[in-house]
Write a protein that holds these residues in place. Structure first.
Motif, short mmCIF file in Angstrom:
data_model
loop_
_atom_site.label_atom_id
_atom_site.label_comp_id
_atom_site.label_asym_id
_atom_site.label_seq_id
_atom_site.Cartn_x
_atom_site.Cartn_y
_atom_site.Cartn_z
N ALA A 95 9.88 10.07 11.62
CA ALA A 95 8.50 10.56 11.55
C ALA A 95 7.58 9.50 10.95
O ALA A 95 6.44 9.34 11.39
N GLY A 96 8.07 8.78 9.94
CA GLY A 96 7.26 7.75 9.30
C GLY A 96 6.92 6.61 10.24
O GLY A 96 5.79 6.12 10.25
N HIS A 97 7.91 6.20 11.04
CA HIS A 97 7.64 5.12 11.98
C HIS A 97 6.65 5.56 13.04
O HIS A 97 5.76 4.78 13.44
N GLN A 98 6.75 6.80 13.49
CA GLN A 98 5.79 7.29 14.48
C GLN A 98 4.38 7.33 13.88
O GLN A 98 3.39 6.99 14.55
N ALA A 99 4.29 7.76 12.62
CA ALA A 99 2.99 7.78 11.94
C ALA A 99 2.42 6.37 11.83
O ALA A 99 1.21 6.16 12.00
N TYR A 100 3.29 5.41 11.56
CA TYR A 100 2.87 4.01 11.47
C TYR A 100 2.35 3.51 12.82
O TYR A 100 1.27 2.91 12.90
N VAL A 101 3.10 3.79 13.88
CA VAL A 101 2.68 3.37 15.22
C VAL A 101 1.35 4.01 15.60
O VAL A 101 0.45 3.36 16.15
N ASP A 102 1.21 5.30 15.31
CA ASP A 102 -0.02 6.00 15.65
C ASP A 102 -1.21 5.43 14.88
O ASP A 102 -2.30 5.25 15.45
N ALA A 103 -1.01 5.16 13.59
CA ALA A 103 -2.09 4.61 12.78
C ALA A 103 -2.48 3.22 13.26
O ALA A 103 -3.67 2.87 13.32
N LEU A 104 -1.49 2.42 13.63
CA LEU A 104 -1.76 1.08 14.12
C LEU A 104 -2.49 1.12 15.46
O LEU A 104 -3.43 0.36 15.70
N ARG A 105 -2.05 2.03 16.32
CA ARG A 105 -2.71 2.16 17.63
C ARG A 105 -4.18 2.55 17.44
O ARG A 105 -5.07 2.01 18.13
N LYS A 106 -4.44 3.45 16.52
CA LYS A 106 -5.82 3.86 16.28
C LYS A 106 -6.64 2.69 15.75
O LYS A 106 -7.78 2.47 16.18
N ALA A 107 -6.07 1.93 14.83
CA ALA A 107 -6.79 0.79 14.26
C ALA A 107 -7.09 -0.27 15.31
O ALA A 107 -8.13 -0.93 15.27
N ARG A 108 -6.19 -0.41 16.28
CA ARG A 108 -6.36 -1.45 17.30
C ARG A 108 -7.26 -1.02 18.45
O ARG A 108 -7.76 -1.87 19.18
N ASN A 109 -7.46 0.27 18.60
CA ASN A 109 -8.14 0.74 19.81
C ASN A 109 -9.31 1.67 19.55
O ASN A 109 -9.80 2.31 20.49
N SER A 110 -9.77 1.79 18.33
CA SER A 110 -10.88 2.68 18.01
C SER A 110 -12.14 1.85 17.75
O SER A 110 -12.19 1.10 16.77
N TRP A 111 -13.11 1.98 18.64
CA TRP A 111 -14.30 1.14 18.56
C TRP A 111 -15.59 1.96 18.52
O TRP A 111 -16.68 1.42 18.71
#
Length: 346
Positions: free
Chosen positions: A140-156
């Motif tokens: 669950a932690g790794h998925q949360a990390y991936v989701d947070a990173l994806r948001k940081a990289r793709n939220s404009w």
């Protein structure tokens, strides 16, 4: 851009931080000098700049290297940096690249020139537990990390979705901590002590953390300041600092192999022990069941640094955030997808 102005400003280790088998503790013969309050004196300017990172790269299979192996690696890194420091302006001899306006070379970076050394041994990672030197994310932690990173990289859509470093709120990565990790440049810290508090001034973004020594009580759960709430106490020559109440906005701290994710309810326990006139042994453990499958532990040297810490005025003349958002809007109009740089370390 940065505006620079001068800022005026022993080993009692608990069992949880006991060294792993095969690596010796620092010599117990050294005792830190005492300040005017009778406390071990940690004051001064320190740096954690290093080629060693939080997680162990796959090329290394052990926690330590021989001096010869370290020197060879440091030479390779120096050569790579020299290549990165070549001019990028075609007017200065750089080869032109189609549709590339050019950018910075490496002259402004300062990640360090050597691997970290603790008790004379060269370290391949700061993490000492787990033994593989990698962050023990739960599923669950790794998925949360991936989701947070994806948001940081793709939220404009607006500045609120951009990482804290871009917004000049905190330094990027986890430079302010806790835990305090080395990043690309400005890895300097100034420690100042009073009878009732310890202040840690972080060069990157000019963050300042205050550690209360008067009590160990944290505020209610709805009080969540940047960098959390830190309380400390002395165990012999060691300053122990416990931090909780993290702000949800700083959960993701991306910076290559120093990237971490901390849930708001994480607890970070740090130990600062001055082991020589020129080095503080900085140890920490992270207890975060929402993110990791176990408590993980790390240690790094903080070495004496010459000169003062200068002001890092991230907001002054900083065109990065308007440029990032304007570029995203232009790409949207043109039907292009923005390719963000992966700083996950994975």
């Amino acid at each position: 851009m940065r505006k620079r102005t001068t800022i005026g400003l022993a080993l009692a280790t608990a069992l949880a931080f006991a060294p792993l088998a095969g690596h010796a503790a620092p010599a117990a013969t050294y005792h830190a000098p005492k300040n005017g309050f009778g406390q071990p004196d940690l004051q001064g300017t320190w740096t954690n700049a290093s080629l060693t990172s939080l997680q162990r790269p796959a090329m290394f299979k052990t926690l330590t290297l021989t001096d010869a192996e370290a020197v060879a690696l440091e030479k390779r890194r120096a050569a790579a940096r020299a290549n990165q420091d070549k001019p990028t302006d075609p007017k200065l001899g750089a080869p032109p690249v189609a549709n590339d306006p050019g950018g910075y070379n490496a002259s402004w970076t300062d990640p360090g020139v050597s691997l970290g050394r603790i008790d004379g041994k060269v370290r391949t990672s700061w993490i000492v537990d787990p033994a593989d030197g990698r962050l023990p994310y739960s599923t669950a932690g790794h998925q949360a990390y991936v989701d947070a990173l994806r948001k940081a990289r793709n939220s404009w859509d607006g500045p609120e979705n951009r990482p804290l470093g871009e917004r000049c709120i905190l330094g990027f990565g986890s430079t302010a901590g806790p835990p305090m990790l080395n990043v690309l440049y400005n890895n300097n810290y100034q420690i100042v002590q009073s009878k009732d508090a310890v202040a840690i001034l972080v060069e990157m973004n000019h963050d300042a953390r205050i550690v209360r020594l008067t009590d160990r009580k944290h505020p209610p759960a709805d009080v969540r300041p940047w960098m959390g709430d830190s309380v400390g106490w002395w165990e012999g020559d060691t300053l122990v600092v416990e931090t909780t109440n993290f702000n949800p906005g700083e959960s993701l701290r991306p910076y290559f192999d120093n990237s971490i994710l901390l849930s708001p309810n994480a607890k970070v326990t740090e130990r600062f022990t001055r082991v020589s006139p020129k080095q503080i042994l900085y140890q920490f453990q992270v207890d975060d069941p929402a993110t990791y499958s176990q408590v993980w532990k790390a240690e790094m040297p903080m070495n004496a640094a010459p000169g003062p810490v200068y002001e890092y005025a991230c907001h002054e003349g900083n065109y990065a955030l308007p440029g990032i958002l304007a570029g995203a809007r232009k790409a949207d109009k043109e039907g292009r997808k923005i390719e963000a740089v992966d700083v996950s370390g994975r």
